[in-house]
Motif scaffolding. Structure first.
Motif, short mmCIF file in Angstrom:
data_model
loop_
_atom_site.label_atom_id
_atom_site.label_comp_id
_atom_site.label_asym_id
_atom_site.label_seq_id
_atom_site.Cartn_x
_atom_site.Cartn_y
_atom_site.Cartn_z
N UNK A 151 0.86 -1.18 0.00
CA UNK A 151 0.00 0.00 0.00
C UNK A 151 0.89 1.24 0.00
N UNK A 152 0.66 2.15 -0.94
CA UNK A 152 1.45 3.38 -1.05
C UNK A 152 0.56 4.57 -0.77
N UNK A 162 -3.06 0.39 -3.98
CA UNK A 162 -2.82 -0.98 -3.50
C UNK A 162 -2.31 -1.84 -4.66
N UNK A 163 -1.26 -2.64 -4.36
CA UNK A 163 -0.66 -3.49 -5.39
C UNK A 163 -0.44 -4.89 -4.83
N UNK A 164 -0.61 -5.88 -5.69
CA UNK A 164 -0.38 -7.27 -5.31
C UNK A 164 1.05 -7.63 -5.69
N UNK A 212 -5.06 -1.72 -7.30
CA UNK A 212 -6.22 -2.55 -6.97
C UNK A 212 -6.99 -2.02 -5.77
N UNK A 213 -6.77 -0.75 -5.44
CA UNK A 213 -7.39 -0.20 -4.22
C UNK A 213 -8.91 -0.26 -4.27
N UNK A 214 -9.50 0.05 -5.40
CA UNK A 214 -10.97 0.02 -5.49
C UNK A 214 -11.49 -1.39 -5.67
N UNK A 215 -10.67 -2.28 -6.19
CA UNK A 215 -11.10 -3.66 -6.42
C UNK A 215 -11.15 -4.45 -5.12
#
Length: 714
Positions: free
Chosen positions: A650-651, A664-666, A677-680
């Motif tokens: 998370x940045x 957000x990143x995986x 992917x923050x909204x997902x």
């Protein structure tokens, strides 16, 4: 033939060189556009003049030396000439001096090419070297640059001994003095330390690091360079790889800030930057004083037990002179001192100094050379370590040392064979000896992102090859230290750690060059090596995440030292002893000084001016660069922050409107952070945001189990 006539010819040549140096310094400084170059001309002109006057000593020594060495050859030539007069001798001596000077410049291409980036001599020396066929280059260069000067000097001294014994004796004495100086003054011997004696000697600790060495670009991490010659068959790190095979290697170790001084304090104090107080690389004197009152370092505690504590390094280790970290002995170069920068500019303009005085005699005549980045090479640092090891071995002192090199720091300069070890032999561009780095743009501009993104692939590949060569150079330095430990009988009771302060971005998706500037892309700028060799411990590879703040508590457990209550890290000593099961720890991070504010999609970031506007020279603080008080809080508020768990990153990016943007990143599926992917996944975003803001605002760390009570989503 009079010696005075030869001396006049040599003197004329070096007077010309002195005038050229003054012209070079004047034109280069007037061409610079940043505030500090103007400040040097306006407020420090007296200092610059005194430095230039000091350089006259170098030219006097060179003129005398040239006359002594060249007189036999001028005499031999004149015996064949029918025009025996002083004017002819002077002209011939002038020509011979110029020819010798050209040869020494040519020799520099082979021995120390990193100096040539600062010179304005053109490219003729490269063209001459390239004329030698590849199959004959190694023996030819050995004959040309090793055998030939030995023969040349030996004959000249023999000739002088026969004709002018007093002159020869003086020359030999000068050479002998240089040798004695090298043997006696280039290290700081340890005093005898009285400590408790026991049948089992206490464990020593030596932390060996290279500034900007990435955790994923070592052979033991699976990295293989894309190119290399036969000398490169072992890859970038054969010595470190072999050490890792018999050690505990942590695959994922992170620094909470990718900036040298702040990270170095974090390492020895086991505190996050927001806790120890150094948030950027230009602290004022009061900030440094306050930080020293907040921290308690492991070296401070170990000195009370009779340990020899030392920091040994080059300019990248110079922060030890800015902030005391408990080391009793310092052998480092000066860090970010404006007068040192000005003095170095003068010396590099007078190129005869690096050309002829990069040796023990030169350091004796010009002590400031030992504070300059180009002169304190990795080989010099290694020699100092070896000499100090000999001292502590003889005195049987336990020791805790931090040995810190600049090998991998921008602009990635190294000597041969490292410079071209992994490079394309046909490359002829501007990054040949090192990264072509425009310091004016870096400190006086904020719009470099687009320029750096436009770098062609050929140049990117060359930069990566230069970096790989720097890693191999560091690896050889590590090999010499490990061998010295073995020879001195210290290997069986010394913990050896290989690490760094941070990594570097290398044009991965979303980033360009540099470190500590952004959490865009991957985490390669915060990912550091962590190889811990504990005598007697079983080798293993540990994939679970640890942090630099965890190193000192771990060492305290390994050597039986009581921990300080100020430490924030968690020991992983039980993992090394295999008495505890490793679990992933969260990585919390922040960016450093904003030389560049990289763009973030959909975010308008707070505007900050260039470095030369945000800082000033504090004459009361050893002429250090210091952040202006008015920018302290805006800089902190503009920092990006990051939280990484096992699978997610998370940045947090502050906006110009005063809010916080979260992405957000995986990490396992998207290691370079290309898909937000923050909204997902709002549940994951919310859980990690709560933890990250708790760390930012309250300085409280949440474990991964606390962030995800039901287990971390995959």
């Amino acid at each position: 033939m009079k010696f005075s006539s030869v001396l006049v010819g040599a003197t004329i040549f070096f007077i010309f060189q002195y005038l050229v140096a003054i012209w070079r310094l004047t034109t280069s400084s007037t061409g610079m556009e940043n505030k500090f170059s103007a400040l040097a001309r306006q407020d420090y002109m007296g200092f610059l003049i005194s430095q230039n006057l000091q350089m006259i000593l170098a030219y006097i020594v060179l003129a005398l030396g040239a006359a002594i060495l060249l007189q036999p050859y001028v005499s031999w030539w004149m015996r064949k000439s029918t025009r025996l007069n002083n004017r002819t001798v002077i002209l011939l001596s002038l020509g011979f001096t110029a020819l010798t000077h050209g040869y020494v410049t040519l020799r520099l291409v082979d021995t120390r090419p990193y100096f040539l980036n600062e010179a304005e001599f053109g490219q003729w020396y490269y063209l001459i070297i390239e004329l030698i066929p590849k199959f004959a280059k190694t023996p030819s260069l050995f004959v040309l640059f090793t055998v030939l000067p030995i023969v040349f000097i030996t004959y000249a001294l023999f000739w002088q001994i026969r004709r002018r014994k007093y002159l020869a004796i003086g020359t030999i004495a000068l050479v002998s003095a240089s040798y004695v100086i090298d043997k006696t003054t280039r290290s700081t011997p340890s005093p005898q330390v009285q400590g408790a004696k026991s049948s089992k000697p206490p464990l020593n600790v030596i932390i060996i690091g290279s500034d900007s060495l990435r955790g994923d670009l070592l052979g033991c991490s699976g990295y293989k360079p894309s190119r290399g010659n036969n000398l490169a068959d072992g890859g970038v790190s054969p010595v470190i790889d072999a050490l890792a095979a018999r050690s505990s290697r942590f695959e994922n170790c992170y620094t909470s800030i990718a900036s040298t001084m702040e990270s170095g304090v974090q390492l020895l104090a086991s505190q996050y930057p927001q806790s120890h107080g150094l948030r950027q690389m230009y602290p004022d004197q009061e900030t440094v004083r306050a930080t020293t009152q907040r921290i308690e370092t492991l070296p401070t505690l170990l000195r009370q037990r009779g340990y020899d504590t030392a920091a040994i390094g080059d300019w990248c280790a110079g922060y030890y002179e800015v902030i005391p970290l408990g080391m009793e002995h310092l052998s480092v170069s000066t860090f970010d001192n404006f007068k040192i920068y000005m003095s170095q500019a003068v010396v590099m303009a007078h190129f005869v100094v690096p050309l002829y005085f990069d040796n023990s005699l030169g350091y004796r005549l010009f002590p400031q050379l030992e504070a300059f980045a180009q002169f304190v090479t990795p080989e010099v640092v290694t020699q100092r370590v070896e000499k100090r090891l000999a001292s502590v071995a003889q005195q049987k002192n336990p020791f805790f040392w931090h040995v810190f090199y600049s090998c991998n720091h921008l602009p990635y300069r190294s000597r041969e064979p490292y410079r071209s070890l992994f490079a394309d032999p046909n490359y002829q561009g501007k990054n040949r000896n090192g990264v072509d780095f425009d310091i004016d743009s870096f400190i006086g501009s904020t719009d470099l992102e687009s320029k750096w993104k436009a770098l062609p692939l050929e140049e990117v590949n060359q930069i990566k090859a230069l970096y790989d060569g720097c890693t191999r150079q560091f690896d050889d330095c590590v090999g010499k230290i490990l061998n010295s430990l073995k020879v001195k009988g210290l290997a069986d009771n010394t913990i050896v750690i290989i690490t760094s302060d941070h990594g570097d971005d290398h044009y991965e998706p979303g980033v360009t060059l540099g470190h500590g500037l952004t959490f865009n892309g991957g985490l390669q700028a915060n990912h550091v090596p962590m190889i811990v060799h504990v005598p007697g411990a079983a080798p293993q590879v540990i994939p679970e995440t640890v942090r630099l703040i965890d190193v000192i508590p771990s060492l305290a457990d390994l050597i039986g030292q009581e921990k300080s209550p100020t430490w924030q890290g968690q020991s992983f000593a039980g993992w090394i002893r295999q008495t505890e099961t490793p679990i992933h720890r969260p990585f919390y991070g922040e960016t450093g000084f904003p030389f560049i504010q990289f763009s973030v999609p959909g975010v308008e970031r707070p505007k900050l001016p260039a470095m030369d506007e945000m800082t000033f020279i504090d004459s009361s603080f050893n002429y250090q660069f210091v952040l202006k008080p008015s920018y302290i809080e805006p800089l902190i508020q503009a920092k990006q922050r990051c939280l990484r768990t096992q699978n997610w990153k998370l940045v947090c990016t502050p906006t110009a409107q005063g809010s916080r943007h979260f992405a957000l990143f995986h990490m396992t599926e998207d290691p370079h952070g290309e898909h937000d992917l923050a909204t997902k996944f709002p549940e994951i975003t919310t859980a990690m945001r709560t933890a990250l803001e708790r760390w930012i605002d309250l300085k409280l760390e949440s474990s991964i189990a606390e962030i995800f009570p039901s287990g971390e989503p995959h």
